[in-house]
Design an enzyme around this catalytic site. Structure first.
Site, PDB file in Angstrom:
ATOM      1  N   HIS A 158       4.653 -14.633  10.271  1.00 35.60           N
ATOM      2  CA  HIS A 158       4.789 -13.772   9.231  1.00 35.60           C
ATOM      3  C   HIS A 158       5.773 -12.434   9.407  1.00 35.60           C
ATOM      4  O   HIS A 158       6.253 -11.769   8.572  1.00 35.60           O
ATOM      5  CB  HIS A 158       3.464 -13.125   8.536  1.00 35.60           C
ATOM      6  CG  HIS A 158       2.486 -14.114   7.876  1.00 35.60           C
ATOM      7  ND1 HIS A 158       1.338 -14.301   8.657  1.00 35.60           N
ATOM      8  CD2 HIS A 158       2.675 -15.174   7.139  1.00 35.60           C
ATOM      9  CE1 HIS A 158       0.757 -15.063   7.809  1.00 35.60           C
ATOM     10  NE2 HIS A 158       1.536 -15.757   6.879  1.00 35.60           N
TER      11      HIS A 158
HETATM   12 ZN   LIG Z   1       0.698 -13.216  10.124  1.00 33.93          ZN
END
Ligand SMILES: [Zn+2]
Length: 184
Positions: A158
């Site tokens: 992410h």
């Molecule tokens: Zn993450």
């Protein structure tokens, strides 16, 4: 980690070609010492628990064990913005305490506070171990010294070029791919 190395570091093949696969296993023993905070769902100690299972099932005899070389600022900057990397290398719980002074960067880089990405003690070293493991996996595959490479501290996908996101600060996936591309 040399005591955990095995001379016959390979797994039985389940593949049609009956060729044994050489497996490289990257693990940083101190990874469980880092804590996102008691209330945070991300628990680096789970990586140590997985390693304990692997160890006690005797699977290390089938793998070549490596301690990752921490990824340097320069290596991390291959993907991430230098301003963000420098901030990440300097941020600490103390800086978050002085929020008034540092609020601009903490907001800009999405680090600190009670959100997904706290400024926990040693966050940059944690990122270095994670990214170093994935870069090490890619490097050993590039060299042809393993067929499979594992890094339990990985998958922090992410993380964005200029900010942290979703428990992830340094995107070891991208850094590993960049290392793999060196071969081509
Ligand atoms: Zn993450």
């Amino acid at each position: 980690m040399a005591d955990r190395l095995s001379a016959s570091a390979s797994l039985p093949s389940i593949c049609p070609d009956a060729t044994k696969r050489r497996v490289a296993y990257f693990f940083e023993p101190s990874i469980g010492d880092y804590s996102y905070g008691d209330e945070h769902p991300m628990k680096p100690n789970c990586i140590v628990m997985a390693d304990n299972l692997i160890t006690h099932y005797g699977l290390l005899d089938s793998m070549e064990v490596h301690r990752p070389t921490p990824a340097s600022r320069e290596a991390i900057t291959q993907f991430h913005d230098p301003d963000y990397v420098n901030f990440l290398a300097s941020v600490s719980p103390e800086i978050v305490q002085d929020y008034y002074t540092h609020s601009r960067n903490l907001k800009r880089f999405h680090v600190g506070g009670r959100g997904d990405c706290p400024a926990f003690e040693g966050v940059f070293d944690f990122c270095g171990a994670s990214a170093g493991g994935s870069i090490g996996c890619a490097a050993i595959l590039n060299l042809g010294n393993a067929d499979i490479a594992l890094n339990w501290s990985s998958g922090l996908h992410h993380a964005k070029k200029c900010e942290a996101s979703g428990f992830c600060y340094v995107n070891d996936i991208v850094l590993g791919i960049l290392e793999l591309l060196i071969r081509t």
